[in-house]
Design an enzyme around this catalytic site. Sequence first.
Site, short mmCIF file in Angstrom:
data_model
loop_
_atom_site.label_atom_id
_atom_site.label_comp_id
_atom_site.label_asym_id
_atom_site.label_seq_id
_atom_site.Cartn_x
_atom_site.Cartn_y
_atom_site.Cartn_z
N HIS B 176 0.83 -1.39 -0.04
CA HIS B 176 -0.12 -0.11 -0.07
C HIS B 176 1.01 1.27 0.03
O HIS B 176 0.52 2.10 -0.76
CB HIS B 176 -0.92 -0.27 1.14
CG HIS B 176 -1.59 1.07 1.47
ND1 HIS B 176 -3.02 1.10 1.23
CD2 HIS B 176 -1.12 2.31 2.04
CE1 HIS B 176 -3.37 2.42 1.59
NE2 HIS B 176 -2.57 3.03 2.06
N GLU B 177 1.96 1.10 0.80
CA GLU B 177 2.90 2.68 0.89
C GLU B 177 3.61 2.56 -0.38
O GLU B 177 3.92 3.79 -0.88
CB GLU B 177 3.81 2.29 2.04
CG GLU B 177 3.19 2.34 3.45
CD GLU B 177 2.11 3.55 3.72
OE1 GLU B 177 2.15 4.58 3.27
OE2 GLU B 177 0.95 3.33 4.29
N HIS B 180 1.75 4.60 -2.94
CA HIS B 180 1.80 6.06 -2.92
C HIS B 180 3.05 6.44 -3.29
O HIS B 180 2.89 7.44 -3.91
CB HIS B 180 1.96 6.45 -1.26
CG HIS B 180 0.46 6.23 -0.66
ND1 HIS B 180 -0.74 6.56 -1.02
CD2 HIS B 180 0.11 5.81 0.65
CE1 HIS B 180 -1.86 6.42 -0.41
NE2 HIS B 180 -1.25 5.80 0.68
N GLU B 262 -6.14 6.75 -1.40
CA GLU B 262 -6.04 5.50 -0.43
C GLU B 262 -6.72 4.17 -1.32
O GLU B 262 -6.16 3.10 -1.03
CB GLU B 262 -6.90 5.78 0.81
CG GLU B 262 -6.23 6.92 1.75
CD GLU B 262 -4.63 6.61 2.11
OE1 GLU B 262 -4.37 5.20 2.40
OE2 GLU B 262 -3.72 7.11 1.93
#
Lengths: 198, 326
Positions: B176-177, B180, B262
Site C-alpha cells: 500500500h505504501e 503511494h 487510498e
Amino acid sequence: MNTLLIILVVVAILLIPVFIVIGLYNSLVKLRNRYKNAFAQIDVQLKRRYDLIPNLVETAKSYMTHERETLEAVIQARNSAASARESAQGHEGEAEVMLALASAENQVSSGLGRFFALSESYPELRSNENMLQLQEELTSTESKVAFARQSYNDAVMNFNNRVESFPANLLANAFGFPQASSFEVSSDDERDPVKVSF
Amino acid sequence: MDFFEQQDQARKKTKWLVLYFGLGIAGTIVATYSVIAATRFYIVSSDYDLQRQLPVSLFDLELFLPTAAVVGLLILLASGYKMLQLQGGGRVVAQELGGREIAHGSRDRHERRLLNVVEEMSIASGVPVPSVYVMDGEDGINAFAAGRTTSDAVIGVTRGCMQKLTRDELQGVIAHEFSHILNGDMRLNMRLMGWLFGILFIALIGEMCFRLALRARWIGNDRSGAAAALVMLAAGAGVWLVGSLGGFFANLIKAAVSREREYLADASAVQFTRNPDGIGGALLRIGGHKRGSQVGAPMARDASHLFFGAAFQGPSLLPTLPCPYG
C-alpha cells in the site's frame, strides 16, 4: 538542379526502409536487454536461495537425526538446481534452459516444503534463533523469486509481442532474435502451498 | 470489479477532483473581485447623486485583470512558500516523526522481516528500495510513506505494525505504501496543501484588513475617516469570508482526493502482492487492536495525511482515510 532534386528524393525514399530496419533492430535489442535484466533479478535471488539451503540443513542436522532422507533430498534438489542455474548463465530465455530451471526450482520448493512441515515436530529446532532467521530469509527469497518472475515474464511477453508482430517478424530470425521463454511454475505442488494439519 | 478497474476509477476521480480544485481557485479570484468591485461601487455611488450616470459599472475589465493577477499571484506565492516548507525529503519527515532508520544488516527478527518485505515489494512494484524507519515508541499499527520522488522516498512503520502483523499482512501494508510512492501521491498531497494554504492566505489578508479597519475606527475621530474605516471593515470581512469559504471547500476536495488515493493504494497493494487477504487482514487487525492505528508523536498531527490508518481517534468532519468497514 532538377535532376539533383530527383536524385535526392530517390535516395531519401530508399533510405526510409533502412531507417525502419535500424529502428526495429534497436527496439529488439532494447526489449531483449530488458528481459535479460529481469532474469538477472531472478538469478540473484536464486543464487541467494541456493546459498542459504546448506546452512539450513547444517543447522537442522543435529536436531532432525531421523530425517536423514528428507535432508538429503533437499540437498540433492538444491545441488541440481544450482547446476541448472549455472548452465542457464548466458542462455536466459531459451526454452530448454528455462524449463530445466523451472523444474529444478520446483524440486527445491517441494523439498523445502516437506522439510518445514517435518520441522514442526521438532520444537527445539523451531525455537533455534538461527533456524528462524534462515526460514525468514528463505521465505523472503521465495517471494522475491515469485515477484521477479512476474516482471521477467512481463518483459518476455513484451519482447515476444515485438518479435511476432509485423514487420519485425520478417527480420527477427535473420537478426538472430528467437522468441524467449517465460519462467513458469509447472508443477501443481508449488501453486497450491502444502497444507499441513496436526 | 478487478483491481485494475479500481485503480483506473480512482485515478479518474482524482483528475476530476484536481480540476474542481482549480475551479475553486478561479472562484476565489472571481469572488474576491466581486467584493472589491462592490466596495468601489459603494464608495463611488455615495459621492454621486443618483440622477447622473455612474462612472463605474460592476464589471470592469480594468479592475478585474489586476485583481485576478494580484490574487492569483498571492495564492501562487503563498502556496510556493508552503511547498518550500514541506519540501524536506522523506528522511526529514521520518526523523521528525520520531523514526529510527533500520540498518541493512540488522539481526533483529522483526526488523529483518520488515526489510525483506520492503525488498520484495520493491521487486514487485519496480520502485527502488526506500530507506525504512521504525517508530519505536508507537504501539499502534500504522505506516506512512514520505518523500517527493521515488529516489528520496522513505517508508516508516510503527513498532506495533512491525511486530503484530503476520508476514502477509505486513506485505499488504508495505505494498500500500509503495503505491503511494509509485503514484506520486506525496507530491500531489504537497501541492494540494500548498494551494489550500494559498486560498487560506486570502482569508488571512481579509482578516488583516478587518482588524486594521477595526482599530482605525476607534482611533479616527472625523466623520469621513470613520466612514472609510467602515467600508474597509465590510470589504475585509467580505474577503475573509471568500477566503474562508474557498478554504473550506478546498479542504473538502483535498480530503476527497486523499480518500481516492487510498483506494488506489489498496487496489495497487492487491496488484503487487496478488493477495487481497494481506491488506484486508491488516485493516481488520487494526480494528481489533486496542490502540488501533493511533500514533502519539506530536508531529503526527501535521503529517496525518501521510498515514495508512487514521493516526487519531475521534470523529472527524473530513476523514482523509476510508473506513475499513465501509
